[in-house]
Design a protein around this motif. Structure first.
Motif, PDB file in Angstrom:
ATOM      1  N   GLY A   1       0.706  -1.345  -0.050  1.00 44.43           N
ATOM      2  CA  GLY A   1       0.061   0.091  -0.011  1.00 44.43           C
ATOM      3  C   GLY A   1       0.806   1.340   0.103  1.00 44.43           C
ATOM      4  N   ASN A   2       0.661   1.973   1.020  1.00 46.38           N
ATOM      5  CA  ASN A   2       1.498   3.339   1.150  1.00 46.38           C
ATOM      6  C   ASN A   2       2.514   3.066   2.078  1.00 46.38           C
ATOM      7  OD1 ASN A   2      -0.284   3.144   3.441  1.00 46.38           O
ATOM      8  ND2 ASN A   2      -0.358   5.283   3.762  1.00 46.38           N
ATOM      9  N   LYS A   3       2.945   2.055   2.552  1.00 48.19           N
ATOM     10  CA  LYS A   3       4.174   1.892   3.337  1.00 48.19           C
ATOM     11  C   LYS A   3       5.297   0.741   2.933  1.00 48.19           C
ATOM     12  CE  LYS A   3       2.741   3.652   7.447  1.00 48.19           C
ATOM     13  NZ  LYS A   3       3.590   4.422   8.026  1.00 48.19           N
ATOM     14  N   GLU A   4       6.485   1.360   3.173  1.00 52.11           N
ATOM     15  CA  GLU A   4       7.715   0.683   2.745  1.00 52.11           C
ATOM     16  C   GLU A   4       8.076  -0.212   3.856  1.00 52.11           C
ATOM     17  OE1 GLU A   4      12.042   2.094   1.537  1.00 52.11           O
ATOM     18  OE2 GLU A   4      10.631   2.613  -0.123  1.00 52.11           O
ATOM     19  N   ILE A   5       8.081  -1.450   3.899  1.00 57.53           N
ATOM     20  CA  ILE A   5       8.380  -2.409   4.949  1.00 57.53           C
ATOM     21  C   ILE A   5       9.609  -3.294   4.844  1.00 57.53           C
ATOM     22  CG2 ILE A   5       7.360  -4.071   6.225  1.00 57.53           C
ATOM     23  CD1 ILE A   5       4.560  -2.914   5.682  1.00 57.53           C
ATOM     24  N   LYS A   6      10.483  -3.421   5.768  1.00 56.50           N
ATOM     25  CA  LYS A   6      11.490  -4.317   5.698  1.00 56.50           C
ATOM     26  C   LYS A   6      10.950  -5.800   5.629  1.00 56.50           C
ATOM     27  CE  LYS A   6      15.336  -3.987   8.332  1.00 56.50           C
ATOM     28  NZ  LYS A   6      16.043  -3.803   7.138  1.00 56.50           N
ATOM     29  N   GLY A   7      11.757  -6.597   4.769  1.00 55.71           N
ATOM     30  CA  GLY A   7      11.455  -8.041   4.550  1.00 55.71           C
ATOM     31  C   GLY A   7      11.460  -8.815   5.808  1.00 55.71           C
ATOM     32  N   THR A   8      12.255  -8.295   6.871  1.00 59.29           N
ATOM     33  CA  THR A   8      12.368  -9.219   8.080  1.00 59.29           C
ATOM     34  C   THR A   8      11.152  -8.794   8.911  1.00 59.29           C
ATOM     35  OG1 THR A   8      13.787  -7.377   8.948  1.00 59.29           O
ATOM     36  CG2 THR A   8      14.936  -9.176   8.208  1.00 59.29           C
ATOM     37  N   ASP A   9      10.669  -7.665   8.656  1.00 65.28           N
ATOM     38  CA  ASP A   9       9.070  -7.491   9.355  1.00 65.28           C
ATOM     39  C   ASP A   9       7.979  -8.215   8.932  1.00 65.28           C
ATOM     40  OD1 ASP A   9      10.596  -5.553  11.295  1.00 65.28           O
ATOM     41  OD2 ASP A   9       9.908  -3.771   9.953  1.00 65.28           O
ATOM     42  N   VAL A  10       8.162  -8.310   7.656  1.00 64.89           N
ATOM     43  CA  VAL A  10       7.032  -9.134   6.994  1.00 64.89           C
ATOM     44  C   VAL A  10       7.213 -10.654   7.294  1.00 64.89           C
ATOM     45  CG1 VAL A  10       6.116 -10.332   4.583  1.00 64.89           C
ATOM     46  CG2 VAL A  10       6.891  -7.646   4.987  1.00 64.89           C
ATOM     47  N   ARG A  11       8.360 -11.067   7.306  1.00 64.76           N
ATOM     48  CA  ARG A  11       8.717 -12.516   8.063  1.00 64.76           C
ATOM     49  C   ARG A  11       8.098 -12.568   9.321  1.00 64.76           C
ATOM     50  NH1 ARG A  11      13.959 -15.203  10.642  1.00 64.76           N
ATOM     51  NH2 ARG A  11      13.094 -17.271  11.129  1.00 64.76           N
TER      52      ARG A  11
END
Length: 348
Positions: free
Chosen positions: A274-284
């Motif tokens: 969406g409108n957020k850029e997130i770290k892959g480790t946070d998605v994990r």
């Protein structure tokens, strides 16, 4: 006309000499057979190399092993333990006894080095009265002799625990060093084919924790590939709970989600949701994935997330080590591969 006797003598001499010369020439040509000689040389070199590997030994010191303070988080108290006995409990907790002996030895050295690294940190430890604790979330997994016996039984202790003890005993006092100092021996279960640069996962660089190829995980680890199927709604709800300001249309996730960057080891570094850029480790962490190396397949009402590897990906891959051991590598070769530019040192 020549004398018949002379002619007869000449014929006799030639009939004797020619076979002799022929046999000499034939003998020379058989002895120098290029193909056979090359094979012999190659085989000999291989035997020599194997012999050299067997002769390699880092055991140079024979002193009594030290005693360390270990905070047992299950009992809520600090205990004094012989470090080698403690390592048997760590090895039993961190790696399956079914692994090859050389992989177990590599893990034993890594675990011992971790203790020495922590000891060098001094007061920076959270448990000030102990070098390490028994909580794997902070230090290393540890299972006591009594725990193991109660859980696995006498036969396991006799056959499997003895193998763990052998791995520890045969690497007694060995640690991994960089510039003559014990290193931070991070390790994990399964790589996705390459390990990760430490700074791309934990935001701090170490010269010996660099991305390296780890090709055997794919063939040996049962955790090499995993998958998660999640509905569009559940996916969006999870990220809205974690990021209050996220705005994402669950009916158009194919255009709402985009992987922006990957690490050198292949893990997702940055992803836009969406409108957020997130770290892959946070998605994990949010989706409870086995690793941050994932791909997303978009369907009408749900997502298929395919994951490679298991763990943070930095340092030694345990299943990669097992694969190397299966392929004939020694424990010191395994450690040298995963911890670049390091040496093994015998402390006691």
């Amino acid at each position: 006309m020549k004398n018949p006797l002379i002619v007869l003598a000449s014929v006799v001499v030639c009939s004797i000499a020619i076979p002799i010369l022929t046999s000499v020439v034939s003998y020379d040509s058989i002895e120098v057979t290029p193909k056979e000689d090359k094979k012999t040389v190659v085989v000999t070199k291989q035997i020599v190399k194997k012999a050299e590997k067997k002769l390699t030994s880092y055991e140079t010191i024979n002193k009594k092993s030290p005693t360390i303070n270990v905070y047992n988080h299950k009992l809520g108290k600090t205990q004094k333990m012989d470090i080698e006995e403690y390592l048997c409990g760590v090895l039993a907790g961190e790696m399956s006894s079914e692994f090859s002996l050389e992989a177990l030895k590599a893990q034993a050295v890594a675990a011992r080095t971790f203790v020495m690294y922590k000891e060098n940190q001094g007061n920076s430890n959270k448990h000030k009265n102990a070098v390490v604790c028994t909580d794997f979330k902070h230090c290393q997994e540890y299972k006591s002799y009594d725990e193991l016996k109660s859980k696995n039984g006498k036969n396991w202790m006799k056959n499997s625990y003895s193998k763990i003890q052998q791995a520890v005993k045969e690497t007694k006092g060995h640690i991994i060093t960089y510039n003559d100092e014990p290193i931070l021996t991070l390790y994990f279960s399964t790589s996705s084919g390459k390990t990760e640069n430490c700074e791309e996962v934990f935001s701090k660089a170490y010269p010996y924790l660099k991305s390296v190829e780890s090709p055997y995980d794919k063939n040996y680890s049962p955790k090499y590939v995993s998958a998660l199927q999640i509905s569009n709604k559940d996916f969006v709800d999870k990220f809205k709970r974690s990021y209050g300001g996220v705005q994402v249309n669950e009916n158009d996730l194919k255009n709402e989600i985009k992987i922006l960057e990957r690490s050198n080891g292949g893990s997702v570094d940055k992803i836009k949701i969406g409108n957020k850029e997130i770290k892959g480790t946070d998605v994990r962490s949010i989706l409870n994935l086995n690793s941050a190396n994932f791909d997303i397949k978009f369907n009408e009402n749900y997502l298929d997330i395919v994951v490679k590897g298991y763990g943070h990906g930095v340092g030694m891959s345990q299943w990669g080590a097992e694969g190397m051991a299966k392929e004939g590598h020694k424990y010191y070769e395994i450690l040298s591969h995963y911890y670049k530019g390091t040496q093994i040192k015998d402390l006691y």
